[in-house]
Motif scaffolding. Sequence first.
Motif, mmCIF file in Angstrom:
data_model
loop_
_atom_site.group_PDB
_atom_site.id
_atom_site.type_symbol
_atom_site.label_atom_id
_atom_site.label_comp_id
_atom_site.label_asym_id
_atom_site.label_seq_id
_atom_site.Cartn_x
_atom_site.Cartn_y
_atom_site.Cartn_z
ATOM 1 N N TYR A 27 0.829 -1.206 0.000
ATOM 2 C CA TYR A 27 0.000 0.000 0.000
ATOM 3 C C TYR A 27 0.866 1.261 0.000
ATOM 4 O O TYR A 27 0.593 2.219 -0.732
ATOM 5 C CB TYR A 27 -0.921 -0.015 1.218
ATOM 6 N N CYS A 31 0.893 4.177 -2.827
ATOM 7 C CA CYS A 31 0.692 5.607 -2.574
ATOM 8 C C CYS A 31 1.854 6.431 -3.105
ATOM 9 O O CYS A 31 1.665 7.507 -3.688
ATOM 10 C CB CYS A 31 0.518 5.858 -1.078
ATOM 11 N N GLN A 32 3.051 5.914 -2.911
ATOM 12 C CA GLN A 32 4.231 6.633 -3.379
ATOM 13 C C GLN A 32 4.277 6.689 -4.906
ATOM 14 O O GLN A 32 4.625 7.708 -5.499
ATOM 15 C CB GLN A 32 5.486 5.950 -2.827
ATOM 16 N N PHE A 36 -0.633 9.314 -3.910
ATOM 17 C CA PHE A 36 -1.730 9.387 -2.956
ATOM 18 C C PHE A 36 -1.161 9.712 -1.577
ATOM 19 O O PHE A 36 -0.054 9.285 -1.233
ATOM 20 C CB PHE A 36 -2.476 8.050 -2.865
ATOM 21 N N LYS A 37 -1.931 10.458 -0.804
ATOM 22 C CA LYS A 37 -1.560 10.644 0.589
ATOM 23 C C LYS A 37 -1.884 9.364 1.349
ATOM 24 O O LYS A 37 -2.973 8.817 1.219
ATOM 25 C CB LYS A 37 -2.314 11.827 1.197
ATOM 26 N N GLN A 38 -0.945 8.922 2.158
ATOM 27 C CA GLN A 38 -1.144 7.659 2.872
ATOM 28 C C GLN A 38 -2.283 7.745 3.877
ATOM 29 O O GLN A 38 -2.869 6.728 4.247
ATOM 30 C CB GLN A 38 0.158 7.260 3.568
ATOM 31 N N ASP A 40 -5.033 9.386 3.279
ATOM 32 C CA ASP A 40 -6.271 9.578 2.527
ATOM 33 C C ASP A 40 -6.954 8.225 2.339
ATOM 34 O O ASP A 40 -6.501 7.383 1.567
ATOM 35 C CB ASP A 40 -5.964 10.208 1.168
ATOM 36 N N SER A 43 -7.804 6.484 -1.027
ATOM 37 C CA SER A 43 -6.798 5.745 -1.794
ATOM 38 C C SER A 43 -6.950 4.243 -1.613
ATOM 39 O O SER A 43 -6.508 3.462 -2.459
ATOM 40 C CB SER A 43 -5.394 6.174 -1.367
ATOM 41 N N GLU A 82 0.948 11.839 9.169
ATOM 42 C CA GLU A 82 1.226 10.851 8.134
ATOM 43 C C GLU A 82 2.647 10.345 8.276
ATOM 44 O O GLU A 82 3.574 11.099 8.560
ATOM 45 C CB GLU A 82 1.040 11.471 6.749
#
Length: 250
Positions: A27, A31-32, A36-38, A40, A43, A82
Amino acid sequence: MLYDAQLVQKGIPKNFRFYYKKWLRYYLDFCQKYNFKQSDKESLSYFIKKLKEKNQTDQQQKQASHAISIYYEILSADRKKEIPFNHKKKILSSKKEYLKPTNADWRPIYSDLNAEIKLRHYSPKTFQSYRGWVRQLQGFTRSKDPQLLSSADIKDFLTFLAVKREVAASTQNQAFNALLFFFRHILKKEFGEIKDIPRAKRKPYIPTVLSREDFDAIITRLSALIRKFDGVFFYIVSPPASLETQRSQS
């Protein structure tokens, strides 16, 4: 580790914890890679959709979703801070390892990259590949100011690919070429001397060998074909007597 402790607290069986941590790593990679913001939670649906595209079972998707939900609980408990993706340290090991991204603006970098690729008439696939590696470098360096990037950053990233991700040698070479182009034509500077980078191992070529059963099946089919063509050949060379009689009468 915070995540390990949370798994124990949640009563996750010991033999399942490895898989939970694996889903979390996947995951964070996701995200990276896709920005995506982890923290969020939206996502997660995209991540599960990606797992479905990769033919992961419903049970695996549910397990992955549960693993990420536990991660969200850790973020919420820590005032929704985060935990940035950082390959050099263990994920969720302690609060001291929380690293904040520098948030440098990389958008002009991608615009310049697109322009340079078009100027050289490279294919769209080349642009996608180069952009992908630059994006991964951005994530690896936590959006460090591009002008502050050095050969040490490249060395660390290529080492990470070989040691942590265990990519193929061709993949590591592809990353090297993409980042070399990035440095020379976008940042307008050279790599410098990069030595002692662990090289990804080339996978040995293992030829496909037929089993005894496969070999016997092929021989049987060939034998049947040979007998069939022998009959055709015999008919052409030695036609039936009735056909010979018709020819002589005519």
